[in-house]
Design a protein around this motif. Structure first.
Motif, PDB file in Angstrom:
ATOM      1  N   SER A  57      42.299  33.817  91.816  1.00 55.08           N
ATOM      2  CA  SER A  57      42.951  34.634  92.826  1.00 55.08           C
ATOM      3  C   SER A  57      44.439  34.299  92.950  1.00 55.08           C
ATOM      4  N   HIS A  58      44.810  33.046  92.699  1.00 57.31           N
ATOM      5  CA  HIS A  58      46.214  32.684  92.877  1.00 57.31           C
ATOM      6  C   HIS A  58      46.988  32.927  91.585  1.00 57.31           C
ATOM      7  N   SER A  59      48.249  33.371  91.723  1.00 57.52           N
ATOM      8  CA  SER A  59      49.040  33.712  90.532  1.00 57.52           C
ATOM      9  C   SER A  59      49.262  32.478  89.648  1.00 57.52           C
ATOM     10  N   TYR A  60      49.344  31.301  90.278  1.00 58.69           N
ATOM     11  CA  TYR A  60      49.563  30.094  89.481  1.00 58.69           C
ATOM     12  C   TYR A  60      48.351  29.800  88.594  1.00 58.69           C
ATOM     13  N   THR A  61      47.167  29.956  89.169  1.00 60.01           N
ATOM     14  CA  THR A  61      45.948  29.747  88.380  1.00 60.01           C
ATOM     15  C   THR A  61      45.905  30.725  87.213  1.00 60.01           C
ATOM     16  N   LYS A  62      46.316  31.965  87.498  1.00 56.31           N
ATOM     17  CA  LYS A  62      46.311  32.981  86.446  1.00 56.31           C
ATOM     18  C   LYS A  62      47.257  32.575  85.317  1.00 56.31           C
ATOM     19  N   MET A  63      48.432  32.083  85.700  1.00 59.81           N
ATOM     20  CA  MET A  63      49.394  31.719  84.672  1.00 59.81           C
ATOM     21  C   MET A  63      48.884  30.530  83.851  1.00 59.81           C
ATOM     22  N   LEU A  64      48.300  29.554  84.551  1.00 60.88           N
ATOM     23  CA  LEU A  64      47.736  28.399  83.835  1.00 60.88           C
ATOM     24  C   LEU A  64      46.705  28.853  82.811  1.00 60.88           C
ATOM     25  N   LEU A  65      45.815  29.724  83.274  1.00 67.39           N
ATOM     26  CA  LEU A  65      44.741  30.199  82.393  1.00 67.39           C
ATOM     27  C   LEU A  65      45.309  30.942  81.186  1.00 67.39           C
ATOM     28  N   ALA A  66      46.357  31.731  81.454  1.00 64.20           N
ATOM     29  CA  ALA A  66      46.934  32.514  80.365  1.00 64.20           C
ATOM     30  C   ALA A  66      47.674  31.636  79.361  1.00 64.20           C
ATOM     31  N   SER A  67      47.979  30.395  79.749  1.00 58.77           N
ATOM     32  CA  SER A  67      48.779  29.531  78.886  1.00 58.77           C
ATOM     33  C   SER A  67      47.948  28.634  77.984  1.00 58.77           C
ATOM     34  N   VAL A  68      46.649  28.580  78.216  1.00 64.90           N
ATOM     35  CA  VAL A  68      45.830  27.690  77.400  1.00 64.90           C
ATOM     36  C   VAL A  68      45.715  28.272  75.994  1.00 64.90           C
TER      37      VAL A  68
ATOM     38  N   ALA B  16      33.294  28.329  87.469  1.00 68.90           N
ATOM     39  CA  ALA B  16      33.108  29.635  86.827  1.00 68.90           C
ATOM     40  C   ALA B  16      33.866  30.718  87.582  1.00 68.90           C
ATOM     41  N   GLN B  17      33.814  30.633  88.908  1.00 68.11           N
ATOM     42  CA  GLN B  17      34.473  31.661  89.708  1.00 68.11           C
ATOM     43  C   GLN B  17      36.000  31.588  89.559  1.00 68.11           C
ATOM     44  N   VAL B  18      36.551  30.370  89.664  1.00 70.47           N
ATOM     45  CA  VAL B  18      38.003  30.215  89.584  1.00 70.47           C
ATOM     46  C   VAL B  18      38.514  30.600  88.193  1.00 70.47           C
ATOM     47  N   MET B  19      37.721  30.272  87.175  1.00 71.24           N
ATOM     48  CA  MET B  19      38.171  30.546  85.816  1.00 71.24           C
ATOM     49  C   MET B  19      38.044  32.023  85.453  1.00 71.24           C
ATOM     50  N   HIS B  20      37.019  32.647  85.949  1.00 70.52           N
ATOM     51  CA  HIS B  20      36.811  34.037  85.547  1.00 70.52           C
ATOM     52  C   HIS B  20      37.512  35.017  86.475  1.00 70.52           C
ATOM     53  N   THR B  21      37.578  34.701  87.760  1.00 73.13           N
ATOM     54  CA  THR B  21      38.280  35.589  88.680  1.00 73.13           C
ATOM     55  C   THR B  21      39.264  34.777  89.517  1.00 73.13           C
TER      56      THR B  21
ATOM     57  N   TYR C 134      36.571  23.280  82.430  1.00 77.48           N
ATOM     58  CA  TYR C 134      35.475  24.188  82.140  1.00 77.48           C
ATOM     59  C   TYR C 134      34.294  23.429  81.557  1.00 77.48           C
ATOM     60  N   TYR C 135      34.629  22.457  80.722  1.00 78.38           N
ATOM     61  CA  TYR C 135      33.588  21.700  80.037  1.00 78.38           C
ATOM     62  C   TYR C 135      32.749  20.874  81.005  1.00 78.38           C
ATOM     63  N   VAL C 136      33.388  20.246  81.994  1.00 80.57           N
ATOM     64  CA  VAL C 136      32.613  19.391  82.901  1.00 80.57           C
ATOM     65  C   VAL C 136      31.945  20.192  84.021  1.00 80.57           C
ATOM     66  N   GLY C 137      32.477  21.355  84.336  1.00 81.51           N
ATOM     67  CA  GLY C 137      31.825  22.207  85.323  1.00 81.51           C
ATOM     68  C   GLY C 137      32.001  21.740  86.756  1.00 81.51           C
ATOM     69  N   GLY C 138      31.117  22.175  87.644  1.00 82.47           N
ATOM     70  CA  GLY C 138      31.212  21.813  89.048  1.00 82.47           C
ATOM     71  C   GLY C 138      32.241  22.648  89.786  1.00 82.47           C
ATOM     72  N   ASP C 139      32.972  21.977  90.701  1.00 79.11           N
ATOM     73  CA  ASP C 139      33.996  22.674  91.468  1.00 79.11           C
ATOM     74  C   ASP C 139      35.369  22.310  90.944  1.00 79.11           C
ATOM     75  N   VAL C 140      36.347  23.133  91.307  1.00 79.19           N
ATOM     76  CA  VAL C 140      37.706  22.845  90.859  1.00 79.19           C
ATOM     77  C   VAL C 140      38.702  23.137  91.974  1.00 79.19           C
ATOM     78  N   MET C 141      39.738  22.288  92.029  1.00 78.40           N
ATOM     79  CA  MET C 141      40.867  22.557  92.908  1.00 78.40           C
ATOM     80  C   MET C 141      42.096  22.654  92.016  1.00 78.40           C
ATOM     81  N   VAL C 142      42.912  23.682  92.223  1.00 77.06           N
ATOM     82  CA  VAL C 142      44.137  23.835  91.434  1.00 77.06           C
ATOM     83  C   VAL C 142      45.298  23.372  92.296  1.00 77.06           C
ATOM     84  N   ILE C 143      46.098  22.440  91.766  1.00 82.53           N
ATOM     85  CA  ILE C 143      47.181  21.892  92.563  1.00 82.53           C
ATOM     86  C   ILE C 143      48.510  22.150  91.862  1.00 82.53           C
ATOM     87  N   THR C 144      49.501  22.596  92.620  1.00 85.29           N
ATOM     88  CA  THR C 144      50.836  22.734  92.056  1.00 85.29           C
ATOM     89  C   THR C 144      51.853  22.356  93.115  1.00 85.29           C
ATOM     90  N   LYS C 145      52.862  21.637  92.682  1.00 82.68           N
ATOM     91  CA  LYS C 145      53.942  21.193  93.572  1.00 82.68           C
ATOM     92  C   LYS C 145      53.399  20.558  94.854  1.00 82.68           C
TER      93      LYS C 145
END
Lengths: 299, 280, 297
Positions: free
Chosen positions: A250-261, A243-248, A222-233
């Motif tokens: 779409s993938h359940s894994y991203t949601k779980m990651l966000l909820a765990s910070v 901003a889009q990935v963090m605020h909305t 979030y701090y560095v900004g730009g684009d993001v790719m979320v990778i798992t397994k």
């Protein structure tokens, strides 16, 4: 085509390792992954994932330190493992790393200057001794280090933050088109971490360097900004502007990651409980012994 | 002595011997751990927080030595003692039963060739042989308390993930119902999703079993989420101690303030802030 | 660059020596033994007073230890003190030659195998393991039966043929762990060539292990030769410590009162064994952090 308009493209890159104890005898660290890092316009792309997600393997493949089992990585349209001498020089000059561990990155028997001097010599920045000294001092100042306090020292005499900034100074000297930064701040204290990220973002803007920022820490993304790719397994499951990935997400894994910070605010404590079994499923399997990837037969 | 004090650290000084003379790592720390609380100890690397923990547990090794001070421990149902003045034999009888430790890097703290159940058995029989008969029911219950399947009893450490190992050790640390558990960087090197599980389990230890916890962490997020009070260490000294909300909302010491301000937060995007000066 | 900063690494070495008594004791012992061996011509001259004290019938046979002949004389009337010191020199020379040879071979094999990895490593490691499991002592016995009148260099070669795999294995495992270090990867992306990486990045960090490899092969060679000599199968006419022990056994020197003939070489061998092993253990402790006493957090 100038260096500044060459892109790095990953086409269906897959990396498997021999793994004793797994059902197939293989462990697939990266599944058919494709993405493009564009040098123009220069931007920051974060690759975020947990341990064992395959993010560091991708960094090593892009840096040419590891050959993928299948798929290709191209620089300016050419496979990086099949470059001519001149193309290889161009690729090395323009694709440079910042690694994770500020302790292991320095050979303990040499003074820290050697890292900078080697870069000057091997990339032919200058032949003059005086100019080399100037270059080093200029780049060290650019990362807020006092040359007098750093040059001539041995690695163990400097702090982790100082060492990691020397690696940034090296990048500052080389001004590559791409920086591949693999967990560059995970071993730094919070205050140095912020300073490091500020310099990294400033460099990216000031010198037009496209940066692949690999991290496990969503707040630094979030701090560095730009684009993001979320990778798992080994698979990229979500990509888009930060901003889009963090605020909305779409993938359940991203949601779980966000909820765990853990939010650094006692008023924003978690009120719900996490499903432990689900979290256990998401955690990387216990480390399976892997062997030399060079011995994996190509399919 | 305040009635609710479990541990009173008074003017503790720990030094390290080096070739250039003695270096203080803990430099005159006064700190009270209250019964039933979760006390966080925050600070960056080199602040002395880990040294404080090992001194508290009497696990300090050369070249470190205690240069002064006392640590009064008031275990329930037992006479008060000065942990620093007590002999090894007496200390052994306190370990695990009154005072236990959740070490940093738990990955390496288990015996790789023993099943989880056997490791529990060793600890329990060594320190509380009278509980031999309860072993069969006790170990599965402890594992369930930290969200692990009882099948884990029969597993070897290499079959467990990092987060699971950490929770096995957590279950072991509360096996003999100690008054105090000291957790040194319990979430470091774990993935965020597992960090959250560990934090949740640590909170449960206190809420459900009344264990007093001292949690050492460099991660301010951990303190914000878990602890009741937080002590901030800087250059061997406790520069600030207080209720976690007060420390985060109205830090008194400038170091605390800079520590809190330096944490990147999701939802605050500095990259939109054009005031940041580009380098060139 | 100031003189002080140039000397800094040396000061580091000096500090490590001070901090590790095993390493420093071992080095003092070894240096003492080497000095003794180097002084052997002077000692010989001093004992002989113008004649060769180890020539056949230089003196009477079986003289008891006396101020003139500290260790007495042997069955051929040779001065045992001068002979023992000379033999120490021979033993050390054989050890040094075999040690250098097997270290050089071992280092090359280890670096190529460890750094290149893959099939190259597979092949070289198999060869190393094969030589390692060859029962070297019976082979040495057989070999020495065919080689009469060989010199010190040939002896060293023969012994090195069997001792290099020990050095190769130790060093290979270190190369394997070192080549994955981030500073090696940084060197690669800085366009250093393979040979430059081996010479500048890996080798300096390997020196302690190479030292250990050298010490163990040298020790192995010295004792293999002693073993051959003691059972009377020593090749050639060179007199090393083992040959004196063999003569002592063969002539029943102990019963004739010439106990130094037996005790002196064994004492020197024990010292040498202790010295090299102390150095080995000391180097391991200093450079292998896992064995180092763990400092507090």
């Amino acid at each position: 085509m100038s260096a500044r308009t060459k892109d790095i493209e990953l086409h269906d890159v897959e990396q498997r390792f021999h793994a004793r104890g797994s059902a197939t005898g293989f462990l697939t660290a990266v599944h058919e992954t494709s993405f493009t890092l564009r040098s123009d316009p220069p931007h920051i792309v974060s690759l975020v994932g947990q341990s064992g997600s395959g993010k560091s393997t991708i960094a090593r493949i892009i840096l040419g330190l590891q050959r993928p089992t299948s798929g290709t990585v191209t620089y300016g349209g050419k496979d990086i493992f099949k470059l001519s001498r001149a193309e290889y020089d161009d690729y090395r000059r323009n694709v440079q790393p910042v690694f994770q561990d500020p302790y292991a990155i320095f050979n303990p028997v040499y003074r820290v200057d050697r890292v900078l001097r080697t870069a000057i010599k091997k990339f032919g920045l200058t032949k003059s001794k005086a100019r080399a000294q100037e270059l080093m001092e200029e780049s060290l100042r650019a990362v807020k280090l006092d040359p007098a306090q750093v040059l001539g020292r041995y690695p163990h005499q400097l702090s982790g933050g100082q060492r990691q900034r020397i690696m940034l100074a090296r990048v500052h000297m080389l001004r590559p088109a791409f920086i591949i930064a693999d967990e560059p701040v995970s071993m730094l204290d919070a205050q140095v971490r912020k300073l490091f990220l500020d310099i990294l973002v400033d460099f990216q803007r000031a010198y037009g360097m496209t940066t692949l920022f690999i991290t496990h820490d969503l707040s630094t993304v979030y701090y560095v900004g730009g684009d993001v790719m979320v990778i798992t397994k080994g698979r990229v499951v979500e990509r888009g502007p930060v901003a889009q990935v963090m605020h909305t997400p779409s993938h359940s894994y991203t949601k779980m990651l966000l909820a765990s910070v853990p939010q650094p605010d006692p008023d924003k404590r978690w009120t719900d409980r996490i499903d432990i079994e689900e979290a256990d499923r998401e955690e990387a399997a216990p480390e399976v012994p892997t062997s030399d990837p060079a011995r994996v037969p190509r399919p | 002595m305040p009635d609710d004090a479990l541990v009173e650290i008074k003017d503790l000084r720990v030094h390290y011997r080096t070739t250039q003379g003695d270096v203080p790592a803990v430099d005159g720390v006064d700190l009270t751990v209250r019964r039933g609380e979760i006390l966080g100890i925050a600070g960056e690397s080199g602040s002395g927080k880990s040294t404080l923990a090992v001194a508290l547990l009497r696990l300090l090794r050369a070249p470190g030595y205690v240069a002064g001070g006392s640590i009064d421990f008031h275990p329930s149902g037992q006479p008060s003692v000065d942990l620093l003045a007590m002999d090894e034999r007496r200390l052994r009888s306190l370990r695990w039963r009154s005072l236990s430790y959740l070490p940093q890097g738990s990955m390496n703290s288990m015996n790789p060739v023993m099943r989880v159940g056997e490791q529990f058995r060793d600890v329990i029989l060594e320190h509380a042989p009278e509980r031999r008969n309860q072993l069969a029911t006790m170990v599965p219950r402890l594992l369930r308390q930290v969200g692990l399947d009882e099948g884990v009893v029969r597993m070897y450490p290499h079959e467990l993930s990092g987060g699971m190992k950490q929770r096995v050790l957590m279950a072991m640390s509360i096996a003999l119902e100690p008054d105090l558990v000291v957790a040194d960087e319990p979430t470091t090197a774990l993935d965020v999703t597992i960090q959250r599980v560990i934090l949740q389990s640590l909170g449960d230890l206190r809420d459900e079993f009344g264990v007093t916890l001292v949690v050492i962490s460099h991660d301010m997020g951990v303190h914000a989420q878990l602890v009741d009070r937080v002590a901030v260490m800087y250059e061997g000294k406790v520069v600030e101690v207080g209720d976690v909300r007060q420390v985060f909302k109205q830090p008194r010491h400038p170091y605390t303030r800079s520590l809190i301000e330096s944490i990147p937060r999701i939802g605050e995007a500095p990259w939109r802030d054009e005031k940041r000066s580009p380098v060139a | 660059m100031t003189l002080q900063s140039t000397l800094r690494p040396l000061r580091g070495v000096a500090r490590r020596l001070r901090e590790n008594w095993k390493l420093s004791t071992g080095l003092v012992l070894l240096i003492g033994l080497i000095l003794l061996a180097l002084l052997s011509p002077l000692i010989s001259a001093a004992v002989g007073q113008g004649t060769d004290p180890v020539a056949i019938a230089a003196y009477q046979k079986w003289l008891r230890p006396s101020p003139d002949h500290w260790f007495g004389t042997d069955q051929f009337g040779r001065d045992l003190f001068a002979m023992t010191i000379g033999a120490l020199r021979v033993s050390l020379e054989v050890g040094a030659i075999a040690g250098v040879l097997s270290t050089v071979v071992g280092v090359i094999m280890a670096f190529v195998a460890g750094y290149k990895g893959g099939a190259v490593d597979g092949t070289l490691s198999t060869i190393t393991d094969m030589v390692l499991v060859v029962p070297s002592f019976p082979l040495l016995i057989a070999l020495s039966a065919y080689t009469k009148n060989v010199g010190i260099v040939e002896l060293g070669l023969m012994l090195a043929a069997f001792s290099w795999p020990f050095a190769a294995r130790t060093i290979r495992s270190q190369v394997l762990s070192l080549r994955a270090r981030p500073y090696v990867e940084l060197a690669k992306v800085s366009k250093l060539r393979d040979l430059e990486i081996i010479a500048y990045e890996l080798l300096p960090n390997m020196l302690p292990y190479i030292g250990v490899g050298f010490a163990s092969s040298a020790l192995g060679a010295i004792f293999a030769l002693v073993g051959l000599e003691v059972i009377g199968l020593g090749p050639g006419e060179t007199i090393d410590l083992g040959k004196i022990i063999f003569s002592a056994i063969g002539t029943g020197a102990m019963t004739l009162g010439a106990w130094p003939m037996f005790v002196a070489p064994i004492f020197l061998l024990t010292l040498l064994f202790a010295a090299l092993n102390l150095i080995n253990i000391g180097l391991e402790e200093v450079y292998n952090p896992r064995l180092r006493g763990v400092a507090g957090a």
